[in-house]
Structures are given as C-alpha cells and as structure tokens.
Scaffold this motif. Sequence first.
Motif, short mmCIF file in Angstrom:
data_model
loop_
_atom_site.label_atom_id
_atom_site.label_comp_id
_atom_site.label_asym_id
_atom_site.label_seq_id
_atom_site.Cartn_x
_atom_site.Cartn_y
_atom_site.Cartn_z
N GLY A 132 0.86 -1.18 0.00
CA GLY A 132 0.00 0.00 0.00
C GLY A 132 0.88 1.22 0.00
O GLY A 132 1.60 1.45 0.98
N GLY A 133 0.89 1.99 -1.10
CA GLY A 133 1.76 3.15 -1.17
C GLY A 133 3.20 2.66 -1.10
O GLY A 133 3.64 1.78 -1.83
N ALA A 134 3.96 3.16 -0.13
CA ALA A 134 5.34 2.72 0.07
C ALA A 134 5.39 1.59 1.09
O ALA A 134 6.44 1.20 1.55
CB ALA A 134 6.18 3.89 0.55
N GLY A 135 4.19 1.03 1.41
CA GLY A 135 4.11 -0.05 2.38
C GLY A 135 3.75 0.49 3.76
O GLY A 135 4.02 1.64 4.08
N PHE A 136 3.17 -0.35 4.58
CA PHE A 136 2.84 0.05 5.94
C PHE A 136 2.78 -1.17 6.85
O PHE A 136 2.84 -2.31 6.39
CB PHE A 136 1.52 0.83 5.99
N VAL A 191 -3.49 2.81 8.24
CA VAL A 191 -3.90 2.07 7.05
C VAL A 191 -3.58 2.88 5.79
O VAL A 191 -3.89 4.06 5.70
CB VAL A 191 -5.43 1.78 7.10
N LYS A 192 -2.94 2.20 4.77
CA LYS A 192 -2.56 2.89 3.52
C LYS A 192 -3.12 2.19 2.28
O LYS A 192 -2.70 2.48 1.16
CB LYS A 192 -1.02 2.95 3.39
N THR A 193 -4.05 1.28 2.45
CA THR A 193 -4.68 0.61 1.30
C THR A 193 -6.08 0.16 1.67
O THR A 193 -6.41 0.04 2.85
CB THR A 193 -3.84 -0.61 0.85
N LYS A 231 -3.12 3.60 -4.46
CA LYS A 231 -3.26 2.16 -4.34
C LYS A 231 -1.85 1.58 -4.36
O LYS A 231 -0.90 2.27 -4.75
CB LYS A 231 -4.05 1.60 -5.54
N PRO A 232 -1.65 0.30 -4.00
CA PRO A 232 -0.31 -0.28 -4.04
C PRO A 232 0.24 -0.15 -5.46
O PRO A 232 -0.48 -0.38 -6.45
CB PRO A 232 -0.54 -1.74 -3.64
N ASN A 233 1.53 0.20 -5.66
CA ASN A 233 2.13 0.40 -6.97
C ASN A 233 2.34 -0.89 -7.75
O ASN A 233 2.57 -0.88 -8.95
CB ASN A 233 3.48 1.12 -6.83
N PHE A 234 2.28 -2.02 -7.06
CA PHE A 234 2.46 -3.30 -7.71
C PHE A 234 1.29 -4.22 -7.40
O PHE A 234 0.68 -4.12 -6.34
CB PHE A 234 3.77 -3.96 -7.25
N VAL A 235 0.97 -5.11 -8.38
CA VAL A 235 -0.09 -6.10 -8.19
C VAL A 235 0.51 -7.47 -8.45
O VAL A 235 1.46 -7.62 -9.22
CB VAL A 235 -1.29 -5.85 -9.14
N GLU A 236 -0.01 -8.47 -7.82
CA GLU A 236 0.51 -9.82 -8.00
C GLU A 236 -0.34 -10.59 -8.99
O GLU A 236 -1.57 -10.60 -8.89
CB GLU A 236 0.54 -10.55 -6.65
N SER A 237 0.33 -11.24 -10.01
CA SER A 237 -0.39 -12.03 -11.00
C SER A 237 0.40 -13.31 -11.21
O SER A 237 1.55 -13.29 -11.65
CB SER A 237 -0.50 -11.25 -12.33
N GLY A 238 -0.20 -14.44 -10.87
CA GLY A 238 0.47 -15.72 -11.00
C GLY A 238 1.71 -15.81 -10.14
O GLY A 238 2.70 -16.46 -10.51
N GLY A 239 1.68 -15.18 -9.04
CA GLY A 239 2.82 -15.22 -8.13
C GLY A 239 3.93 -14.25 -8.47
O GLY A 239 4.99 -14.27 -7.86
#
Length: 634
Positions: A137-141, A161-163, A450-458
């Motif tokens: 989330g953002g730069a993480g939290f 909370v950041k997400t 929103k988080p800058n990265f998303v997970e797809s297939g691990g």
Amino acid sequence: MKAVLFALTCAMLAPPAASKKLAVDGSPHRQPLARDRQERSEQLITETVALVRHKDETQDEDQADTVEWCQGNVFPSPDATFQVGLSTSPQVFDDATLTALRANLTNFPAWAFDRVWEFKAKVTSGFSRDLTFGMAGGAGFLMFNVTANAGSKTISVKGKVKTSAQYVSVVYRGPPTDLVTHKVTFSKVCLRQQPCSEFAGCLPTSKYKANASLNGDSFEDCCSPIYCSDNVNCTPSSKYDKFPDSATRLGNTMELCCKPKFCSDVSDSVCTGTAKPRRGSGILGSLPAECCESMFCRDFTGCDPTHDTSALPFYLDDGSPRPGFSEEECCNVVECDSFNCSKSDLWTNKSNASGVSGHSFEQCCDPVYCANYTCQATTKYTNKTNPPIQGNSDGRCCEPMYCVNYTCSNTSMTHMHGAATRLGSTDAECCEPAVCIKYNCSDETKYRKKPNFVESGGVQQPRMGGDDEACCTPLYCRQFSCTSTKWSARIWADNDTTLGWTHKQCCDEVFCENYTCTTDYDGDGNGTKWFKRADTNALKWQGSTDEECCYPIYCSQYVTDYPTKWQRKPAPEDGVNLLGSTEVECYDPILCSKFCGCSESQGVRRIGDAASVQGSTVDECCENITTTDQPTDS
C-alpha cells in the motif's frame, strides 16, 4: 488424564516374562531385581504425571491468554500456522485466508485510510539474517523485521492504514529469490485496531475516559463520558451545591461538578451580633462557623484611658475572650569574394559579390529572412508568431514544441522522462504507457494511492494507469473520524460520495461561544481561574476546552490585601503554574499558632485560641499580660 495414567501404571508395573521365571527358579537375585523394577516404575509414573499435568496447565494458560493476546482480532484463522520461504512466493498467507481476511475488513468500517491498526504474531525463522515484511500500500505500511534465527518471537507493529480492504496482503519486502533457502513461520496471527486503552484522544480527561474493553482510534470508538453524578460528591453541603443538570453534566472534579457557596453571599445575614465576615476572598461556606470570625475586644484599639475608657479585661471571668468591637463593649467606655558568409545562418553569399570589397557580413553578404523560411521538423517546431527579421533555421525562425505542453491522447499514456526538454507533439514522440508508480493522486485530501504493484500468477507487476480511477482509492467524508475538541461529526448517509479527509471538508466547527469557562459559576464570562476569550468580527474562537476558549488567570498575578493572614502557596513540583485569583486558590492561611513573636519578657503572650485565629503580627496574635487578665477561681 486419569485414563492415560492408569494405562501407563499397569504397563510399568506388569513384570516381564524373564522376571517371572527368575522368581519361580528361586534365583538369589530375585529380590534386588524386584526392588529395582519397583523403584524405576514409581519414578516413571511420577515423571509422566508431571508431564501430563504440565501439558494440561499449558493448554489452560493458552486458552486464558487468547483474549489478552488479541482483544478485537479480525484475522479469520488466529489458531493457524503459516509458512513463507523454500520458494519465491513473497506472500505470507494462502489465497483462502487472504480472501476471508479481505472479506472481514471490507465489512469492518474501521478499516479506512489513516486509521491506526496493529499486526501481531509469533514468528520462527530459519534465516541467519533479518527479513523485512509488511503490508502492500503506497510505500508499504505495518512494516516489521523478523530477526535472524528468531524462535517463536513476538512481533508487534502499529501504523496507519494505507490501502483498501481488497488489496490487503502481508508480503516479504525484499527480492523473492531471498526466500528459497529457508522458511519463516507465523502463528497466533492478530490484526486489530489498537486497544482503546492506548488511545490518547479522550479529551479533556476530566470529562471523558477510554473504554479499555474496546478497540479503536477515534473519540467515537473509544471514549465514554464521565458524569458528575457518578464520580463527585458535592460535600460538605454547607460549601457546595449540585448543579441542576448534575445527572448529565460532565466532569470528575469538584470545580466542574459542584457550585460553590461563597461566604460573601451570605456573610451579611449569618454574621451577626459580635461576629464579623472573615477577611479574604473566595472563602467557601454558608454557616457562621465557616464565614464569620468573632469580634473580640482584644482587637479593638479604641479605648482611651484619658477619657476614662480604659480597656476592659480581654477575658471574661470564665477564661473565654471578651466579645465586642466598640467602646461600649470593650472599654470601659548583460576583398568580399573570399568572405565566408556561411559562418552565420543569418546571411548568404551575395549574387554580385565580384568587385565588391568589404570585411563584414553586412558589406559582403545578403541577409536571409525568417519570412522566407519553412520549419522542417513540423511535429517539433512551429512558426513563431513574431520571429526575428533574419534567420534560416528551425532554431532561429521557429518555436520549439516541448512534450511537457502536449497532452497524451488518453490517461493510459503518460509523458516520457524529460518531457520539459524533449521536443515533440505526438504520442510516439512524447508518451509511453502510464504506470501508477509515476502518478500522484490529484488531491491528497480526497484520494490515497493504491499499491504500486499487483501480484499475477505469483509475480509482482507494476499497476498500470495514469488517473485517479486507476491508481487511487477515493476517500469519503463518511469514513472520516472527526476526533477533535474543535470539530464535531457531521451526519453522512451510508452511500454518500462526498470526497474529503480533513476536518474542514468533513466536519462541523465547534465554537467557543457556547462554552463556559471552569470556575465561571455565574456565566458572565469571568471565572476565578479562567476568563472567556472574546469573539470579534474577524475571528470566532473555535474549541470546547478551557485552553481553547479561555484565558488563564495565574495566581502569580494575584496579591492578597491581607499579607499578615495569608501566605502564597508553594509552586507545584510538576512546574505547572497555579491558577486562581482568590486567597483560597492562591494562598494558605497563616495561623497565630505558628507565630513566635509573643514574648512574655515584653509583657505579651500568644492568645489562647491561636490555632483558629489567622495572623502573623503581635497585634493579631498576642495579648498583654496583666493581673486582671487572669481568670479567678470561683
């Protein structure tokens, strides 16, 4: 437990076949072997009983510790154990657990941006170095370190909370390849709002208190009012009265909850006869014993022996001081062919240069004009509106077009790096696919990244987009907590879409105009410890506490008119200045019983009722010694 012990006891005590044969054959070693077997059996039984009892007690302690470990836990599987490592997946929790957790948080209103939450767990690590984990989330939290070779170590971290709920996950924050050699296990996972007992916003503390059995980070979630009627007894009744609204009035001190009775309001009626009002301000009471002091002839100096009004004896025959304060009572009465014009793009060779002599561009060359020039790179330059008269290049006669002034055809594209100095006016020259990591939400008070990265297939991939809708989560006023003494919650419908995340956007102001300062018992704006701040046409004071709405009155500014009867109170050890403007608030009484200036050698002695009389001078605390002052025996 009893069944286990019974089976173990029977198995241990049953003799082996070899032992039975020795007994029948009558071996001489039969009796020592029997004793040894018996002793070992008893020892094993004792150790087994202790082991089983320890296991039962540990289970009981674990069950009793569950509530203390995580009061208000919203994690769906608190008793499960999770593993990360021996692979390149950075996720701590499996898909089913994440789905359940996100569902729980989606239905939990308190999971909102900037609300304070706590993540806690027991961790065991096989890695010989520290690893960093946290929520995306953002730069993480909620970031935390799992220390090298941790063994069932408790980690606990709190943060805002950041997400939003649908993106919640706990991941390893370093390169996934770091995790292939060992593993880290998480157990007793806890995710909750911070306990209300750690919330410091129940202000003022004299009117609100935190509810330790709840979780939250806002005034509305955690605070309970303190009612005068449940906490303060306005006693004695002769010095205090309950306010008429005492059942709903907030406070936990006598000053907030009780209306004082001042002697100054009743002294005229209760101090009669030979009694006079006590000297000093702010004295509480309504009874003669609290508000009055007797007038005695020993304080009266009007007796003049030359007029045959010599003082009568200060004490009566029964040893009591003589009442009175009057005479009647106390006395007895900042070549051209060879010239090279190409050195400047502002000039060209003359067509008739032969025979012409000269040594300058002006003498040997013809000028070229921007008016006859056409810009070459049309997507990067355009004709200048007011070019210089001379010129023969894009740079001289044309206006550069920079990418920074070009608008990409849609929000899925964004300017390339260096747009401010890059030339162009097309998507191909100026734009590239947009990624959220380069986008900043349009208004930080209305959107959160929103988080800058998303997970797809691990695999972690960058989130694509270039607008608020793709990259940001909206912030709604209906989810904002108006916790403040200067603002009050505004009523919003559950489906309201008003954006905002500041008190000014989402809350209603609370003004001091309706606030009554502490000790302003009659509501006129002036108390003995605080006086009301006055609103002006340009300013209205905002707040709901003495510090916000009132000016303090310090005892250091108050001086008593009776220095011989009152002494200033010592400064408090905590360094806080005393508030007040009366003798009772700022001074301690001086009693004649501590006065040592009455010397019998000078013919005076301390008065008999010195413990109840205020004073610190001979006149106030001493009396003459004469033969007539002695009471006589009857």
